[in-house]
Design a protein around this motif. Structure first.
Motif, PDB file in Angstrom:
ATOM      1  N   GLY A 249      -6.775  11.554  -0.043  1.00 32.74           N
ATOM      2  CA  GLY A 249      -6.159  12.293  -1.134  1.00 32.74           C
ATOM      3  C   GLY A 249      -6.268  11.629  -2.484  1.00 32.74           C
ATOM      4  N   ASP A 250      -5.563  12.211  -3.429  1.00 29.67           N
ATOM      5  CA  ASP A 250      -5.550  11.772  -4.819  1.00 29.67           C
ATOM      6  C   ASP A 250      -4.493  10.681  -4.960  1.00 29.67           C
ATOM      7  N   MET A 251      -4.933   9.429  -5.010  1.00 29.39           N
ATOM      8  CA  MET A 251      -3.981   8.309  -5.084  1.00 29.39           C
ATOM      9  C   MET A 251      -4.594   7.153  -5.858  1.00 29.39           C
ATOM     10  N   GLU A 252      -3.746   6.259  -6.312  1.00 30.86           N
ATOM     11  CA  GLU A 252      -4.201   4.989  -6.868  1.00 30.86           C
ATOM     12  C   GLU A 252      -4.434   4.059  -5.687  1.00 30.86           C
ATOM     13  N   VAL A 253      -5.577   4.140  -5.080  1.00 29.97           N
ATOM     14  CA  VAL A 253      -5.807   3.552  -3.764  1.00 29.97           C
ATOM     15  C   VAL A 253      -5.577   2.043  -3.754  1.00 29.97           C
ATOM     16  N   GLU A 254      -5.723   1.396  -4.922  1.00 27.47           N
ATOM     17  CA  GLU A 254      -5.475  -0.041  -4.939  1.00 27.47           C
ATOM     18  C   GLU A 254      -4.013  -0.361  -4.584  1.00 27.47           C
ATOM     19  N   ARG A 255      -3.097   0.551  -4.868  1.00 21.59           N
ATOM     20  CA  ARG A 255      -1.692   0.328  -4.492  1.00 21.59           C
ATOM     21  C   ARG A 255      -1.552   0.267  -2.973  1.00 21.59           C
ATOM     22  N   GLU A 256      -2.197   1.207  -2.300  1.00 18.52           N
ATOM     23  CA  GLU A 256      -2.106   1.236  -0.848  1.00 18.52           C
ATOM     24  C   GLU A 256      -2.785   0.020  -0.215  1.00 18.52           C
ATOM     25  N   LEU A 257      -3.945  -0.373  -0.761  1.00 15.97           N
ATOM     26  CA  LEU A 257      -4.643  -1.530  -0.211  1.00 15.97           C
ATOM     27  C   LEU A 257      -3.843  -2.811  -0.427  1.00 15.97           C
ATOM     28  N   ALA A 258      -3.297  -2.953  -1.616  1.00 18.64           N
ATOM     29  CA  ALA A 258      -2.477  -4.137  -1.894  1.00 18.64           C
ATOM     30  C   ALA A 258      -1.262  -4.174  -0.979  1.00 18.64           C
ATOM     31  N   PHE A 259      -0.634  -3.035  -0.813  1.00 19.81           N
ATOM     32  CA  PHE A 259       0.538  -2.960   0.055  1.00 19.81           C
ATOM     33  C   PHE A 259       0.186  -3.393   1.476  1.00 19.81           C
ATOM     34  N   LEU A 260      -0.892  -2.856   2.025  1.00 17.85           N
ATOM     35  CA  LEU A 260      -1.271  -3.183   3.398  1.00 17.85           C
ATOM     36  C   LEU A 260      -1.579  -4.665   3.547  1.00 17.85           C
ATOM     37  N   ASP A 261      -2.303  -5.216   2.588  1.00 16.48           N
ATOM     38  CA  ASP A 261      -2.682  -6.632   2.670  1.00 16.48           C
ATOM     39  C   ASP A 261      -1.472  -7.540   2.525  1.00 16.48           C
ATOM     40  N   GLU A 262      -0.639  -7.261   1.546  1.00 13.88           N
ATOM     41  CA  GLU A 262       0.473  -8.164   1.255  1.00 13.88           C
ATOM     42  C   GLU A 262       1.593  -8.073   2.279  1.00 13.88           C
ATOM     43  N   ARG A 263       1.791  -6.894   2.846  1.00 11.71           N
ATOM     44  CA  ARG A 263       2.923  -6.712   3.763  1.00 11.71           C
ATOM     45  C   ARG A 263       2.558  -6.940   5.240  1.00 11.71           C
ATOM     46  N   TYR A 264       1.295  -6.638   5.622  1.00 13.97           N
ATOM     47  CA  TYR A 264       1.003  -6.616   7.054  1.00 13.97           C
ATOM     48  C   TYR A 264      -0.318  -7.254   7.462  1.00 13.97           C
ATOM     49  N   LEU A 265      -1.374  -7.119   6.656  1.00 15.53           N
ATOM     50  CA  LEU A 265      -2.697  -7.513   7.126  1.00 15.53           C
ATOM     51  C   LEU A 265      -3.108  -8.919   6.720  1.00 15.53           C
ATOM     52  N   GLY A 266      -2.574  -9.403   5.614  1.00 11.63           N
ATOM     53  CA  GLY A 266      -2.938 -10.738   5.152  1.00 11.63           C
ATOM     54  C   GLY A 266      -2.508 -11.814   6.128  1.00 11.63           C
ATOM     55  N   ASP A 267      -3.095 -13.003   5.992  1.00 13.52           N
ATOM     56  CA  ASP A 267      -2.833 -14.073   6.955  1.00 13.52           C
ATOM     57  C   ASP A 267      -1.354 -14.397   7.097  1.00 13.52           C
ATOM     58  N   GLY A 268      -0.640 -14.475   5.973  1.00 12.12           N
ATOM     59  CA  GLY A 268       0.779 -14.852   6.047  1.00 12.12           C
ATOM     60  C   GLY A 268       1.602 -13.903   6.900  1.00 12.12           C
ATOM     61  N   PRO A 269       1.718 -12.645   6.505  1.00 10.18           N
ATOM     62  CA  PRO A 269       2.543 -11.728   7.291  1.00 10.18           C
ATOM     63  C   PRO A 269       1.980 -11.476   8.688  1.00 10.18           C
ATOM     64  N   ARG A 270       0.657 -11.446   8.816  1.00  7.90           N
ATOM     65  CA  ARG A 270       0.076 -11.121  10.119  1.00  7.90           C
ATOM     66  C   ARG A 270       0.327 -12.239  11.126  1.00  7.90           C
ATOM     67  N   LEU A 271       0.082 -13.482  10.744  1.00  4.99           N
ATOM     68  CA  LEU A 271       0.298 -14.599  11.665  1.00  4.99           C
ATOM     69  C   LEU A 271       1.773 -14.751  12.007  1.00  4.99           C
ATOM     70  N   ARG A 272       2.631 -14.520  10.990  1.00  7.91           N
ATOM     71  CA  ARG A 272       4.073 -14.568  11.254  1.00  7.91           C
ATOM     72  C   ARG A 272       4.473 -13.510  12.279  1.00  7.91           C
ATOM     73  N   ASP A 273       3.988 -12.290  12.066  1.00  8.77           N
ATOM     74  CA  ASP A 273       4.343 -11.195  12.981  1.00  8.77           C
ATOM     75  C   ASP A 273       3.788 -11.429  14.380  1.00  8.77           C
ATOM     76  N   GLU A 274       2.553 -11.937  14.455  1.00  6.91           N
ATOM     77  CA  GLU A 274       1.961 -12.180  15.773  1.00  6.91           C
ATOM     78  C   GLU A 274       2.738 -13.254  16.524  1.00  6.91           C
ATOM     79  N   ALA A 275       3.153 -14.295  15.841  1.00  4.02           N
ATOM     80  CA  ALA A 275       3.925 -15.360  16.492  1.00  4.02           C
ATOM     81  C   ALA A 275       5.275 -14.841  16.970  1.00  4.02           C
ATOM     82  N   GLU A 276       5.901 -14.004  16.145  1.00  8.93           N
ATOM     83  CA  GLU A 276       7.198 -13.443  16.521  1.00  8.93           C
ATOM     84  C   GLU A 276       7.065 -12.536  17.736  1.00  8.93           C
TER      85      GLU A 276
END
Length: 1024
Positions: A249-276
């Motif tokens: 759809g019509d979106m500022e796609v960089e917002r969605e990509l940043a959100f996914l990386d910073e909250r869930y996909l990046g090393d910090g949140p992802r490794l934390r979540d996997e360990a938990e």
């Protein structure tokens, strides 16, 4: 050439090929002309996640995350997980975040679906911040669900024991039973013979693969699933390397990509979540080991294996497989299935779909016509399962006669052999390909486009990690162009020979109805009896205590701090109402016309409404028969086969139906016959000409063809009673108090079904009289008197349509008018017996019959009752798959349940709805959420044809101009006090509105309500 839209230009600037944006590397870009979109494939290197972004101008934005989830057994573990992960997560520790989102967001789609080899979690919204909120909740749900720390979620959504103990009796005297949402849902799903046949065909075709398993779960196998297996399955499959993400759809796609990386996909949140998750899984395993005295595992991370494999089945031939099912004789089925090939070969798959449509799509299609002529059964249907690793087509004989399976296959293959030798009629293939252009241009999937496209993309992407595979499943335009060129050669004949005559991978399966065999029907009770016999009083007491603890959890309110974690929109976030062009009533045309000036992608829709108020009540079922036969029989100038190809080649669709419009005076109603058609802008002459030719020139004399069509109608209605019994129950309950609903029953409900069944039972004696009646009705209905037209399309198309249409060949009615006397409604308290293991209950009325006036506040109350009180009481506690309260207009109010395990408990809970509302005391955020979701539902974008039908209905119902805006404003101004003030009237509806139920015999006999029990769907035959 079309210029790129702003959304596509923004994406091109933001996502240059080869760039890395918030951890995502853009690896490919492709323009999809048929979607007016650009497709970008991105890879998140750190997590292994894949992402497809479809950049287009659609304001109805969408997100989905899917996982490859091929099952290895029939326990339905992935279906139970689909339900369970949406019951709270680490970041959002509330009981039902899924329901909270329904109650409080602007979502235009919110759901989750379990397929045979994947599980998909899609959402859509017109508000980008809302979409981000929805993404946040869904991502945390799938990656960090509360299932690891709350075993009760597994028990609630999957299965658990319950002990029903008579008052004052010892525990040992109690009856042990299973309960659980998915357990009960699948009892309903597998009450459908078509579903049972489909499962049997998959087992026969793919015995060594995941497709041999019932992904939804078999109630006989669901209780075999353990909590540890449940958690292990999640840990192995719900990880980012096994995920497929789609943005649309019509979106500022960089917002969605940043959100996914910073909250869930990046090393910090992802490794934390996997360990938990690893720690939580180890704790759960230790707890299980303590309970069973097993030794403890020490290295949880090492013990978490990979996802289940998804493998291809080597070709095999199943010459015949028989499955038995306790159901009525009319439900006998035979299925003949042929594997098409590989999901990657899209041309072959699309061509096979076109081919099967050409051979089976209508009664005039050659293979279907041959089967019907052979007299083997009542109907033949077919469909292609294209979203599997090995797509296949299934041809089903419904209402099959005994022992005709092999003859069914012979007739199919003999006719296919003839067509290969003599050639498949090119006009038939060309017509179907032409019709596909209409569908591509219309893009009406029935729900948010981005959700439909995400699911379609997985039809190839799931099986191939190449970037090209991400879009292969949604690119149709070039394939249709290529198939049009193939019409000049023998491509389709060669394909038919390979697919059917030379098939090395096929299966023939017969579903045989049997009497309710005592051993089979009591298998579950016997299993439970064995389980209970192995329990001592302490075990039984533990079950009672566990259920009590589960109930306590279900009844407990979420803590304020937990609710505060949920992202919310506020009433201030709601924009103005979506503007709609004024409905113009053009009286300068030969027939008064409702003019809709809506954008349509160069399509046009012409609808013609014919008045039925001059007929007698007894004639109305014949009107429905008339509508079912139109477009199915020969006309004065064409055979039925010629007409079929003619319509398909020139129109997107042509349908004949009936409608009933309620009126400001609830005692009045207006029935109409509706002729609807759609066409490309280039086909205005055909749009004006073809419907008229069909309604005026259809010849009623081929009684055998008429019998076939009416038998198919009966079978379709019976299928609907089984799968959508709540709709049938709602319509029937309404007829106990509403004259309009009485008319609807006579035209399309149970009364029409009973009429149709009797007509077919005595068809040979009544066929000549039937033909005469239909000819008489044809002459009396299709006149200009009381007729209203409707047109949606451009000004130029409107002009060309009326230039070609003239007066539509209609002249004023000359026949005498009969009195339409509608029998006065009466509360019949009917319980209809259907062959099902679940129940469908409804209480419904026109509130005006109780002298109750409703407004927009009632819509907010509907949300509160449906997604708070009824959801918790009937779905969560009672185990029903669905339930709700509806008050969409001042002329309708209803309660219903869907795939419910029992009648009386839900009836009691419905009757207490008003008491709950009287003490309804939400916090400010929760109540604002109800308003937001309610108003956004009213504002959700509609496709042009759907919007046309809604606006026409308002016109015929004489809904005052501005009523929608007034109702919307009332929603916005609702307060908790205003909802509590409705409690007394809600109680009246919940207790006084007539009730109706569709259910199996056992459930009806267990009810203490004094129902008038009605046998339905061949029950009498089954008892003989």
């Amino acid at each position: 050439m079309n210029q790129p839209s702003p959304a596509r230009e923004h994406a091109a600037t933001t996502l240059p090929l080869g760039s890395t944006v918030f951890g995502f590397t853009v690896t490919s870009k492709k323009t999809l002309a048929e979607l007016d979109a650009d497709a970008y494939v991105l890879h998140h290197r750190a997590s292994g996640a894949r992402l497809l972004y479809l950049a287009c101008e659609d304001e109805n934005k969408a997100f989905s995350i899917a996982f490859k989830t091929p099952p290895t057994d029939d326990t339905g573990v992935f279906h139970i997980l689909e339900h369970s992960v949406l019951c709270g997560s680490t970041k959002f520790p509330v009981k039902e975040p899924f329901v909270d989102l329904i109650k409080s967001s602007m979502q235009t789609f919110l759901n989750a679906m379990t397929y045979p080899d994947k599980t998909v979690y899609p959402v859509a919204s017109t508000n980008e911040q809302d979409l981000l909120n929805l993404m946040d909740v869904y991502m945390d749900a799938v990656l960090n669900p509360a299932i690891y720390t709350k075993r009760a979620i597994f028990e609630q959504e999957g299965w658990h024991y319950e002990l029903d103990v008579p008052e004052g009796a010892p525990l040992a005297a109690g009856t042990l039973r299973y309960n659980g949402v998915v357990f009960n849902e699948m009892k309903g799903a597998l009450s459908d013979p078509m579903s049972v046949l489909d499962d049997a065909v998959n087992r026969a075709l793919f015995p060594d693969t995941a497709y041999a398993c019932e992904s939804g779960g078999d109630p006989r196998a669901i209780p075999q699933l353990t909590y540890e297996q449940f958690l292990d399955t999640h840990a192995r499959h719900y990880n980012l390397a096994n995920s497929y993400i789609v943005l649309y759809g019509d979106m500022e796609v960089e917002r969605e990509l940043a959100f996914l990386d910073e909250r869930y996909l990046g090393d910090g949140p992802r490794l934390r979540d996997e360990a938990e998750r690893a720690r939580a899984l180890q704790t759960a395993r230790d707890d299980e080991a303590d309970a069973t005295s097993d030794s403890h595992s020490t290295d949880c991370a090492a013990a978490i294996g990979g996802p289940n494999p998804l493998v291809r089945q080597n070709p095999l031939v199943c010459d015949y497989e028989r499955v038995e099912m306790a159901t009525t004789p009319d439900n006998a089925l035979v299925g003949m299935a042929y594997v098409i090939g590989d999901a990657a070969d899209r041309k072959r798959l699309v061509a096979a779909d076109v081919l099967i449509d050409a051979l089976m799509g209508t009664n005039e299609a050659p293979v279907k016509k041959a089967v019907l002529a052979a007299g083997l059964g009542g109907n033949v249907v077919s469909y292609t399962s294209g979203d599997l690793l090995q797509p296949h087509t299934l041809i089903i004989l419904q209402n099959a006669k005994p022992e005709v399976a092999r003859e069914f296959r012979r007739v199919i293959e003999d006719e296919c052999l003839r067509l290969v030798k003599e050639g498949i009629p090119r006009e038939r293939l060309a017509a179907i390909l032409a019709n596909e252009e209409f569908d591509l241009r219309q893009r009406d999937y029935g729900y948010a486009d981005g959700v439909a496209l995400a699911c379609d993309a997985l039809g190839t992407w799931l099986y191939d990690d190449a970037d090209e595979a991400a879009t292969r499943g949604i690119e149709y335009g070039p394939i249709y162009e290529e198939l049009n060129r193939e019409l000049d050669g023998t491509y389709f004949e060669d394909l038919l020979r390979e697919l059917v005559l030379e098939s090395k991978h096929r299966a023939l399966v017969e579903l045989v109805p049997v009497a309710d065999d005592a051993a089979a029907s009591r298998e579950e009770e016997a299993e439970l009896a064995v389980a209970k016999a192995a329990m001592d009083d302490a075990d039984l007491q533990r079950i009672v205590e566990d259920v009590a603890a589960l109930r306590e959890r279900q009844e407990a309110e979420d803590a304020p701090e937990a609710r505060a974690t949920l992202p919310r929109l506020h009433v201030s976030d709601i924009g103005p109402a979506r503007p709609e062009p004024q409905l113009v009533i053009d009286k300068q045309t030969p027939i008064p016309c409702l003019r809709h000036d809506l954008p349509t992608h160069k399509l046009a829709y012409a609808l013609t409404y014919f008045d039925l108020s001059h007929l007698s009540f007894a004639e109305l079922p014949y009107v429905t028969v008339l509508t079912r036969l139109m477009n199915q029989l020969a006309t004065e100038h064409m055979s039925a086969g010629e007409l079929d190809s003619y319509v398909c080649a020139n129109l997107g669709f042509l349908s004949f139906t009936t409608e009933v419009a309620t009126q400001p005076n609830w005692k009045l109603a207006n029935p109409r016959l509706l002729v609807s058609a759609g066409a490309l802008s280039e086909k205005m002459d055909a749009l004006a000409r073809i419907p008229r030719e069909v309604w005026s020139e259809t010849v009623f004399e081929d009684t055998e063809r008429m019998r076939d069509v009416l038998t198919q109608t009966r079978i379709g209605m019976e299928q609907s009673f089984l799968m959508n019994g709540h709709s049938a129950a709602l319509a029937r309950a309404m007829s106990y108090g509403s004259p309009a609903a009485v008319l609807t029953q006579q035209l399309s409900g149970v009364d029409f079904y009973l009429f149709l069944r009797d007509l077919l039972d005595n068809f040979d004696d009544r066929k000549e009289g039937l033909c005469e009646t239909l000819r008489e009705l044809q002459a009396r209905i299709f006149t200009s008197t009381g007729t209203v037209a409707s047109f949606t399309g451009s000004d130029e198309d409107y002009r060309r349509y009326w230039s070609a249409a003239g007066d539509l060949g209609l002249s004023p009615r000359t026949a005498a008018t009969k009195e339409l006397y509608v029998p006065w409604p009466e509360d019949k308290r009917e319980a209809f017996i259907i062959p099902s293991d679940v129940t469908y209950l409804a209480r419904a009325c026109d509130p005006r019959t109780l002298e109750i006036e409703t407004d927009g506040t009632w819509s907010v109350a509907s949300n509160a009752l449906s997604y708070d009180y009824l959801w918790n009481e009937i779905r969560v506690k009672g185990g029903a798959y669905g339930c709700g309260f509806r008050s969409p207009s001042p002329r309708h109010a209803s309660f219903y349940t869907y795939r419910d395990p029992a009648i009386d408990p839900s009836l009691a809970r419905i009757e207490a709805a008003g008491d709950w509302l009287a003490s309804f005391d939400p916090d400010v955020d929760t109540f604002e959420g109800f308003i937001v979701s309610c108003v956004s539902g009213m504002d959700a974008p509609l496709k042009p044809y759907t919007l046309t039908k809604r606006r026409n209905a308002e016109y015929f119902c004489k809904t005052p101009s501005g009523k929608r805006a007034e109702r919307r404003q009332q929603m916005l101004e609702s307060t908790p006090d205003a909802l509590r003030a409705l409690a007394a009237n809600i109680s009246r509806i919940a207790r006084e509105a007539p009730a109706c139920v569709f259910a199996g015999r056992e459930a009806i006999e267990a009810s203490e309500v004094d129902w008038n029990v009605v046998e339905l769907m061949g029950a009498d035959e089954a008892d003989e």
